[in-house]
Scaffold this motif. Structure first.
Motif, PDB file in Angstrom:
ATOM      1  N   SER A 289       0.827  -1.210   0.000  1.00  0.00           N
ATOM      2  CA  SER A 289       0.000   0.000   0.000  1.00  0.00           C
ATOM      3  C   SER A 289       0.860   1.258   0.000  1.00  0.00           C
ATOM      4  O   SER A 289       0.535   2.247  -0.655  1.00  0.00           O
ATOM      5  N   LEU A 290       1.983   1.207   0.720  1.00  0.00           N
ATOM      6  CA  LEU A 290       2.890   2.355   0.745  1.00  0.00           C
ATOM      7  C   LEU A 290       3.461   2.623  -0.650  1.00  0.00           C
ATOM      8  O   LEU A 290       3.483   3.759  -1.120  1.00  0.00           O
ATOM      9  N   SER A 291       3.907   1.554  -1.325  1.00  0.00           N
ATOM     10  CA  SER A 291       4.438   1.715  -2.677  1.00  0.00           C
ATOM     11  C   SER A 291       3.362   2.189  -3.637  1.00  0.00           C
ATOM     12  O   SER A 291       3.613   3.010  -4.530  1.00  0.00           O
ATOM     13  N   LEU A 292       2.149   1.674  -3.457  1.00  0.00           N
ATOM     14  CA  LEU A 292       1.043   2.081  -4.320  1.00  0.00           C
ATOM     15  C   LEU A 292       0.725   3.557  -4.124  1.00  0.00           C
ATOM     16  O   LEU A 292       0.468   4.287  -5.091  1.00  0.00           O
ATOM     17  N   GLY A 293       0.745   4.023  -2.868  1.00  0.00           N
ATOM     18  CA  GLY A 293       0.502   5.434  -2.615  1.00  0.00           C
ATOM     19  C   GLY A 293       1.578   6.318  -3.209  1.00  0.00           C
ATOM     20  O   GLY A 293       1.301   7.395  -3.753  1.00  0.00           O
ATOM     21  N   THR A 294       2.828   5.848  -3.137  1.00  0.00           N
ATOM     22  CA  THR A 294       3.938   6.610  -3.710  1.00  0.00           C
ATOM     23  C   THR A 294       3.787   6.734  -5.220  1.00  0.00           C
ATOM     24  O   THR A 294       3.861   7.827  -5.789  1.00  0.00           O
ATOM     25  N   ALA A 295       3.572   5.593  -5.880  1.00  0.00           N
ATOM     26  CA  ALA A 295       3.464   5.587  -7.336  1.00  0.00           C
ATOM     27  C   ALA A 295       2.184   6.267  -7.809  1.00  0.00           C
ATOM     28  O   ALA A 295       2.185   7.011  -8.797  1.00  0.00           O
ATOM     29  N   GLY A 296       1.094   6.022  -7.095  1.00  0.00           N
ATOM     30  CA  GLY A 296      -0.182   6.607  -7.509  1.00  0.00           C
ATOM     31  C   GLY A 296      -0.178   8.119  -7.453  1.00  0.00           C
ATOM     32  O   GLY A 296      -0.694   8.789  -8.364  1.00  0.00           O
ATOM     33  N   ALA A 297       0.414   8.684  -6.404  1.00  0.00           N
ATOM     34  CA  ALA A 297       0.471  10.143  -6.298  1.00  0.00           C
ATOM     35  C   ALA A 297       1.288  10.743  -7.429  1.00  0.00           C
ATOM     36  O   ALA A 297       0.923  11.781  -8.001  1.00  0.00           O
ATOM     37  N   ALA A 298       2.404  10.078  -7.773  1.00  0.00           N
ATOM     38  CA  ALA A 298       3.226  10.577  -8.871  1.00  0.00           C
ATOM     39  C   ALA A 298       2.491  10.514 -10.202  1.00  0.00           C
ATOM     40  O   ALA A 298       2.629  11.398 -11.051  1.00  0.00           O
ATOM     41  N   ALA A 299       1.683   9.471 -10.385  1.00  0.00           N
ATOM     42  CA  ALA A 299       1.023   9.265 -11.677  1.00  0.00           C
ATOM     43  C   ALA A 299      -0.186  10.163 -11.884  1.00  0.00           C
ATOM     44  O   ALA A 299      -0.406  10.670 -12.987  1.00  0.00           O
ATOM     45  N   VAL A 300      -0.979  10.374 -10.838  1.00  0.00           N
ATOM     46  CA  VAL A 300      -2.274  11.028 -11.054  1.00  0.00           C
ATOM     47  C   VAL A 300      -2.304  12.493 -10.644  1.00  0.00           C
ATOM     48  O   VAL A 300      -3.300  13.179 -10.917  1.00  0.00           O
ATOM     49  N   THR A 301      -1.252  13.001  -9.995  1.00  0.00           N
ATOM     50  CA  THR A 301      -1.305  14.386  -9.503  1.00  0.00           C
ATOM     51  C   THR A 301      -1.524  15.382 -10.632  1.00  0.00           C
ATOM     52  O   THR A 301      -2.386  16.268 -10.542  1.00  0.00           O
ATOM     53  N   VAL A 302      -0.744  15.262 -11.714  1.00  0.00           N
ATOM     54  CA  VAL A 302      -0.887  16.221 -12.814  1.00  0.00           C
ATOM     55  C   VAL A 302      -2.239  16.080 -13.521  1.00  0.00           C
ATOM     56  O   VAL A 302      -2.943  17.086 -13.699  1.00  0.00           O
TER      57      VAL A 302
END
Length: 445
Positions: A171-184
């Motif tokens: 979940s930690l890795s998913l949160g890290t990657a997800g924030a990078a992918a969807v923020t923009v």
């Protein structure tokens, strides 16, 4: 970290899970309540883990907009990317003390609330100083929560530590990657303001706060008594230093600062953390300056961070079978050096290859955690070694992102910064090979 070993206990004997309270009609009601509370804790673990990195990885793709919006120069932006390891070193060291005073659940609840407040506040900041302060507030909440997650897992799931730690790590890795992918894309969908894009992640903090408030309420209802895997009561107050008949704490006579292996692990942890925070903070901007679109750069960072999801399960198992982890250190370091070389010579042409290589290199984090567990014979020794290596490492990781930003500002390009990153990676390989030797800190080596 003061008296961190108080949180480490040996496995309970079967007799500690038996007794009058585990039988009878009342036990069914208690087990039902325990199962419901356990489900709340699982949800809380997932939401907390999802919330531990978006404050960092969600900022990188919007860093250029934040700089322009606040009039922030490159050196200050570099300071911003150095704040996470500083907060983790300073505030994380206080987590055991706070948990002994208030209980781990209460501290995690406060940590999640602090994250939500900090993320919301920095989106409203009208100057660089306020933005930095609000970011530090959010990171303080992340720091204490990050330290206490293993304590929560051990308390509520003593017979499922491996699977629950895996769920938390994923979940930690998913949160890290997800924030990078969807923020923009999310920012563009919400009107294009970087303030709205950053503030949206505070909602995850709100959800995590609500879940831990429910856990805290359920724990108070149950009297804060620890339960073993089958639902029976144990005589220990959660998060305190007091132990009951079924617990014993291993003696701690180890002077960790006298061990060369401990220092090697601390420096290795610092070098890999520096590389990771440089990547999270600056990789999207390096790619954008090379002509990559902002949304694509964010997606590439997500891929880099997402590599840790599958490899974090495989790498520790491989490392545990090896008497010397030096070859793994070298392999990961070579991937990092190859990624830096690619960003130097063809930053946009082979960008996907470079981000994949950097993603593999970033898996030095689960490797160093595995090495920490292998360099001591006792649980108390592992906790002392982990506390020393992480506090030392995070302090060493502070200058890296700051220097990268300063070099970029003064040179107008990324070659000097990439040269610095290459030097740090070479140091990581050298000290990692030393740390990977088959040694135990109890032997003074």
């Amino acid at each position: 970290m003061a008296r961190a070993e108080e949180f480490v206990t040996t496995r309970r004997t079967p007799s500690s899970a038996s007794g009058p309270e585990s039988t009878g009609s009342g036990a069914g009601k208690e087990n039902g309540a325990s199962r419901w509370t356990g489900r709340l804790v699982v949800a809380g673990l997932v939401l907390a883990a999802l919330n531990l990195r978006p404050a960092i990885s969600g900022l990188g793709p919007l860093l250029e907009e934040v700089q322009h919006g606040l009039g922030m120069n490159g050196t200050v932006a570099g300071l911003l990317t150095s704040v996470p390891p500083l907060c983790f070193a300073v505030f994380g060291s206080q987590a055991p003390r706070l948990a002994r005073r208030w209980g781990a659940t209460a501290v995690v609840l406060a940590g999640m609330a602090t994250v939500a407040v900090g993320l919301a506040a920095r989106s409203l900041a009208n100057g660089t100083v306020l933005f930095l302060v609000a970011s530090a507030v959010a990171l303080a909440g992340i720091a204490v929560t990050n330290v206490l997650m293993p304590v929560v897992v051990k308390h509520w799931f003593p017979d499922r530590i491996g699977s629950m730690t895996g769920l938390y790590s994923m979940s930690l890795s998913l949160g890290t990657a997800g924030a990078a992918a969807v923020t923009v894309p999310m920012t563009e969908a919400l009107g294009g303001s970087w303030r709205v894009g950053l503030a949206a992640w505070a909602l995850v903090g709100v959800l995590a706060t609500v879940s831990w408030a429910l856990v805290f309420r359920a724990e108070r209802r149950d009297g804060g008594r620890e339960r073993t895997g089958n639902g029976a009561r144990a005589g220990r107050t959660y998060g305190s230093g007091r132990t009951g008949p079924g617990d014993r704490t291993e003696p701690a006579a180890l002077r960790i600062t006298r061990s060369p292996t401990a220092w090697a692990l601390g420096v290795f942890f610092g070098m890999q953390a520096s590389a990771a925070y440089i990547t999270m903070g600056w990789l999207p901007q390096i790619l954008r300056d090379a002509g990559v679109a902002a949304s694509t750069a964010g997606l590439m960072l997500a891929v880099t961070m997402g590599m840790g999801v599958p490899l974090a399960f495989v790498l520790p198992r491989v490392a545990a079978r090896m008497s010397h982890q030096g070859p793994l250190v070298v392999a990961l370091g070579v991937c990092g050096l190859s990624g830096y070389a690619g960003l130097w010579f063809a930053p946009s042409g082979g960008a996907w290859a470079w981000v994949l290589l950097l993603g593999v290199s970033n898996c030095a984090f689960p490797l160093v955690l595995t090495m920490i567990g292998m360099r001591s014979r006792s649980s108390a020794g592992v906790v002392k070694l982990s506390a020393f290596a992480q506090s030392t490492g995070y302090l060493l990781a502070i200058p890296g992102p700051l220097l990268v930003g300063a070099l970029q500002q003064h040179t107008g390009g990324w070659h000097a910064s990439l040269a610095l990153m290459t030097g740090l990676m070479l140091a990581q390989i050298a000290v990692g090979v030393v740390a990977g030797r088959d040694r135990c800190v109890e032997d003074g080596r």
